[in-house]
Design a protein around this motif. Sequence first.
Motif, PDB file in Angstrom:
ATOM      1  N   GLN A  83      36.531 -30.559  -0.705  1.00 13.22           N
ATOM      2  CA  GLN A  83      36.476 -29.220  -1.160  1.00 13.22           C
ATOM      3  C   GLN A  83      36.665 -27.975   0.100  1.00 13.22           C
ATOM      4  O   GLN A  83      37.422 -27.204  -0.222  1.00 13.22           O
ATOM      5  N   ARG A  84      35.590 -28.727   1.289  1.00 12.14           N
ATOM      6  CA  ARG A  84      35.473 -27.739   2.067  1.00 12.14           C
ATOM      7  C   ARG A  84      36.708 -28.049   2.868  1.00 12.14           C
ATOM      8  O   ARG A  84      37.279 -26.985   3.932  1.00 12.14           O
ATOM      9  N   LEU A  85      37.404 -28.909   2.673  1.00 11.73           N
ATOM     10  CA  LEU A  85      39.015 -29.117   3.777  1.00 11.73           C
ATOM     11  C   LEU A  85      40.610 -28.447   2.835  1.00 11.73           C
ATOM     12  O   LEU A  85      41.154 -27.047   3.144  1.00 11.73           O
ATOM     13  N   ILE A  87      39.323 -25.579   1.149  1.00 10.00           N
ATOM     14  CA  ILE A  87      38.431 -23.850   1.828  1.00 10.00           C
ATOM     15  C   ILE A  87      39.245 -23.483   2.568  1.00 10.00           C
ATOM     16  O   ILE A  87      39.506 -22.434   2.509  1.00 10.00           O
ATOM     17  N   ALA A  88      38.966 -24.103   3.937  1.00  9.40           N
ATOM     18  CA  ALA A  88      39.673 -24.746   5.124  1.00  9.40           C
ATOM     19  C   ALA A  88      41.403 -23.894   4.816  1.00  9.40           C
ATOM     20  O   ALA A  88      41.838 -23.432   5.615  1.00  9.40           O
ATOM     21  N   THR A  89      41.346 -24.729   4.351  1.00  3.22           N
ATOM     22  CA  THR A  89      43.057 -24.195   3.993  1.00  3.22           C
ATOM     23  C   THR A  89      43.848 -23.744   3.103  1.00  3.22           C
ATOM     24  O   THR A  89      44.588 -22.984   4.259  1.00  3.22           O
ATOM     25  N   ILE A  90      43.213 -22.916   2.906  1.00  4.16           N
ATOM     26  CA  ILE A  90      43.182 -21.980   2.415  1.00  4.16           C
ATOM     27  C   ILE A  90      42.907 -20.472   2.891  1.00  4.16           C
ATOM     28  O   ILE A  90      44.020 -19.585   3.083  1.00  4.16           O
ATOM     29  N   LYS A  91      41.619 -20.943   4.092  1.00  2.68           N
ATOM     30  CA  LYS A  91      41.977 -19.385   4.775  1.00  2.68           C
ATOM     31  C   LYS A  91      42.833 -20.134   6.333  1.00  2.68           C
ATOM     32  O   LYS A  91      43.104 -18.753   6.470  1.00  2.68           O
ATOM     33  N   GLU A  92      43.660 -21.088   6.390  1.00  3.57           N
ATOM     34  CA  GLU A  92      44.213 -21.169   7.946  1.00  3.57           C
ATOM     35  C   GLU A  92      45.843 -20.464   7.093  1.00  3.57           C
ATOM     36  O   GLU A  92      46.591 -19.729   7.406  1.00  3.57           O
ATOM     37  N   GLU A  93      46.209 -20.236   5.288  1.00  2.00           N
ATOM     38  CA  GLU A  93      47.209 -20.265   4.781  1.00  2.00           C
ATOM     39  C   GLU A  93      47.072 -18.394   4.658  1.00  2.00           C
ATOM     40  O   GLU A  93      47.995 -17.647   5.002  1.00  2.00           O
ATOM     41  N   LEU A  94      45.578 -17.643   4.710  1.00  2.00           N
ATOM     42  CA  LEU A  94      45.324 -15.789   4.616  1.00  2.00           C
ATOM     43  C   LEU A  94      45.521 -16.256   6.184  1.00  2.00           C
ATOM     44  O   LEU A  94      46.237 -14.824   6.237  1.00  2.00           O
ATOM     45  N   GLU A  95      45.177 -16.495   7.142  1.00  2.00           N
ATOM     46  CA  GLU A  95      45.613 -16.139   8.798  1.00  2.00           C
ATOM     47  C   GLU A  95      47.492 -15.885   8.688  1.00  2.00           C
ATOM     48  O   GLU A  95      47.043 -15.455   9.352  1.00  2.00           O
ATOM     49  N   VAL A  96      47.882 -17.670   7.902  1.00  2.00           N
ATOM     50  CA  VAL A  96      48.781 -17.047   8.126  1.00  2.00           C
ATOM     51  C   VAL A  96      49.178 -16.016   8.020  1.00  2.00           C
ATOM     52  O   VAL A  96      50.823 -15.163   8.401  1.00  2.00           O
ATOM     53  N   ARG A  97      48.909 -15.128   6.878  1.00  2.00           N
ATOM     54  CA  ARG A  97      49.798 -14.317   6.711  1.00  2.00           C
ATOM     55  C   ARG A  97      48.934 -12.941   6.711  1.00  2.00           C
ATOM     56  O   ARG A  97      48.861 -11.263   6.200  1.00  2.00           O
ATOM     57  N   GLY A  98      47.955 -12.879   8.256  1.00  3.99           N
ATOM     58  CA  GLY A  98      47.343 -12.099   8.826  1.00  3.99           C
ATOM     59  C   GLY A  98      46.065 -11.439   8.197  1.00  3.99           C
ATOM     60  O   GLY A  98      45.998 -10.120   9.083  1.00  3.99           O
ATOM     61  N   VAL A  99      45.311 -12.254   7.594  1.00  2.44           N
ATOM     62  CA  VAL A  99      44.580 -11.883   6.764  1.00  2.44           C
ATOM     63  C   VAL A  99      43.578 -12.351   7.771  1.00  2.44           C
ATOM     64  O   VAL A  99      43.943 -13.817   7.375  1.00  2.44           O
ATOM     65  N   THR A 100      43.083 -11.981   8.995  1.00  5.52           N
ATOM     66  CA  THR A 100      41.831 -12.589   9.733  1.00  5.52           C
ATOM     67  C   THR A 100      40.416 -12.446   9.605  1.00  5.52           C
ATOM     68  O   THR A 100      39.539 -12.465  10.338  1.00  5.52           O
ATOM     69  N   LEU A 102      38.172 -12.649   6.938  1.00  7.13           N
ATOM     70  CA  LEU A 102      37.541 -14.054   6.295  1.00  7.13           C
ATOM     71  C   LEU A 102      36.870 -14.612   7.177  1.00  7.13           C
ATOM     72  O   LEU A 102      37.359 -15.747   8.317  1.00  7.13           O
ATOM     73  N   ARG A 103      35.439 -14.225   6.138  1.00  8.27           N
ATOM     74  CA  ARG A 103      34.459 -16.424   6.973  1.00  8.27           C
ATOM     75  C   ARG A 103      34.682 -16.847   5.903  1.00  8.27           C
ATOM     76  O   ARG A 103      34.398 -16.920   5.117  1.00  8.27           O
ATOM     77  N   ARG A 104      34.604 -18.179   6.009  1.00  7.22           N
ATOM     78  CA  ARG A 104      34.276 -19.295   5.513  1.00  7.22           C
ATOM     79  C   ARG A 104      32.081 -19.696   5.658  1.00  7.22           C
ATOM     80  O   ARG A 104      31.718 -20.420   6.922  1.00  7.22           O
ATOM     81  N   LEU A 129      36.437 -34.532  -8.918  1.00  6.43           N
ATOM     82  CA  LEU A 129      36.696 -32.888  -9.384  1.00  6.43           C
ATOM     83  C   LEU A 129      35.970 -32.277  -8.695  1.00  6.43           C
ATOM     84  O   LEU A 129      35.135 -31.907  -8.389  1.00  6.43           O
ATOM     85  N   VAL A 130      37.257 -31.438  -8.191  1.00 10.74           N
ATOM     86  CA  VAL A 130      37.064 -29.661  -7.314  1.00 10.74           C
ATOM     87  C   VAL A 130      38.113 -28.648  -8.310  1.00 10.74           C
ATOM     88  O   VAL A 130      38.973 -28.550  -8.325  1.00 10.74           O
ATOM     89  N   HIS A 131      37.080 -28.215  -8.309  1.00  3.59           N
ATOM     90  CA  HIS A 131      38.034 -26.548  -8.613  1.00  3.59           C
ATOM     91  C   HIS A 131      37.358 -25.152  -7.671  1.00  3.59           C
ATOM     92  O   HIS A 131      36.081 -25.477  -7.100  1.00  3.59           O
ATOM     93  N   CYS A 132      38.248 -24.718  -7.396  1.00  2.00           N
ATOM     94  CA  CYS A 132      38.354 -23.529  -6.640  1.00  2.00           C
ATOM     95  C   CYS A 132      38.958 -22.392  -7.441  1.00  2.00           C
ATOM     96  O   CYS A 132      40.514 -22.361  -7.899  1.00  2.00           O
ATOM     97  N   GLY A 133      38.213 -21.480  -7.183  1.00  3.20           N
ATOM     98  CA  GLY A 133      38.944 -19.673  -8.165  1.00  3.20           C
ATOM     99  C   GLY A 133      39.205 -18.885  -7.516  1.00  3.20           C
ATOM    100  O   GLY A 133      37.767 -18.916  -6.290  1.00  3.20           O
ATOM    101  N   LEU A 134      39.764 -18.457  -6.582  1.00  2.88           N
ATOM    102  CA  LEU A 134      40.249 -17.109  -5.658  1.00  2.88           C
ATOM    103  C   LEU A 134      40.961 -15.522  -6.631  1.00  2.88           C
ATOM    104  O   LEU A 134      41.192 -15.472  -7.513  1.00  2.88           O
TER     105      LEU A 134
END
Length: 185
Positions: A83-85, A87-100, A102-104, A129-134
């Motif tokens: 689950q934390r992986l 969330i970290a993947t989501i954060k990394e994908e946002l960073e690729v798009r210039g969103v720097t 955010l904090r986890r 199971l993991v649910h994540c909603g953004l």
Amino acid sequence: MQYFIQRHPLNYDGSQLQSLFTYKNFGLMGDSVLVFRGSCTVEQNEMVDMEDVVAQDWIHSEDMLHFIVEHFDMDLEKTIVRQRLLIATIKEELEVRGVTTLRRSGDDLYAGDKKLSVSIATLSPVSTLVHCGLNISNHNTPIPTIGLTNLNIDDVFQFGESVAEHYCAEVLSMRLARCKVRGVS
């Protein structure tokens, strides 16, 4: 590991967090990630997070990008790490798009005191199971939130697919890493 992008709206109420949901509804058997868009309203009778139940909190968002991850093993601690992986993947994908900005914190993402995500990991009788909603929109949420639109993420399905693709690749990479080392005594 496979993923499926459901492009037709699907509202999340917590009942989707069940074993074999992706297989029963979308034909994806085995470890999987389902990505979909829809509202989110989870009342206390569907809450998995007992901390929220005790606090009499509820979850609501008019528009979210959802991820349901299912792994066919029975290790909840490993699932929380996954689950934390995610969330970290989501954060990394946002960073690729210039969103720097955010904090986890644990299994959630924040911009200042505004929450972007909700997430939970749990066990079913045959899987974890993991649910994540953004949040896509931050209108009418019960707490201060930020949405993907506030972060200039316009194509949420493309973003969700990129997250799912990278999560699946990371899981495969970890599985292969187990196979390349010799034991030591």
